[in-house]
Design an enzyme around this catalytic site. Sequence first.
Site, PDB file in Angstrom:
ATOM      1  CB  SER A   6      37.970  40.835  53.009  1.00  0.00           C
ATOM      2  OG  SER A   6      37.673  40.642  51.635  1.00  0.00           O
ATOM      3  CE1 TYR A  49      42.086  44.290  51.869  1.00  0.00           C
ATOM      4  CE2 TYR A  49      40.961  42.489  50.752  1.00  0.00           C
ATOM      5  CZ  TYR A  49      40.926  43.585  51.587  1.00  0.00           C
ATOM      6  OH  TYR A  49      39.730  43.978  52.147  1.00  0.00           O
TER       7      TYR A  49
END
Length: 259
Positions: free
Chosen positions: A142, A155
């Site tokens: 990401s 995350y």
Amino acid sequence: MKIAVITGASSGIGREFVNQLPSFYKALDELWIIARREKRLEEIREECMEKSGVYVRIFAGDLEKDLVYKQVKNRLENQNPDVRMLVNAAGFGKIGEAEEIARKDPALQLRMIDVNCRALTKMTFTILPYMGKGGRIINISSGASFCPQPGFCVYAATKSYVTSFSRGLNEELKKKGISVTAVCPGPVDTEFFEVSGTNNSKAKQAAMAEVSPVVKQALLDARAKKPVSVYGNLMQGARIAGKLLPSDMIFYAMEKWMK
């Protein structure tokens, strides 16, 4: 027998790899798809086989448990395939302050670490012995991996692991002719946000990408043996900023941007 393996194949980015991989590898004999939702996988198998003619093999299981790895390993041992590509697309996130998330659900962020980091690593080393020269691994990371992310910190930390692991492993495997690519998109319009939640900022909505071009770029970058795949000018800029700017400056910019 040439195969490709995709985790997180029942939705989102993983599902789109199922759509695009048969065209990317013309000589693919089988596609192995892994996710928890068996009924969804069966629907995907039927659709993919009708469209591409490639046989699709289902492994329905929870990557937080050992059974699915044993099933995959047993099939690998029995068939001894040539794995041309592994796509580790399984993962999830949760938006919010880490302490508040832990108060509401003490196990959630630990599960996030298990799926995003441990499962990806375990599947990689389950598959790797069956991958030879020209093999490719794609790990879905990401843009959140480029710097710490207040309000998304566990995350982002897991994705920093994915990017770092991928780049290090890519260097180690060069001598075997195997490449590893970390895919680092910004927000992508998938079911991901049904689990993670969203802050509904106008800036984030403006940065939202469609899943198809993100996956297409990832496949092209993997073919070119790039260690990192970043879709779009905005995320390219975020990657550069993460390398050059102090964290405090990035945090300030993020606070303004997310409003």
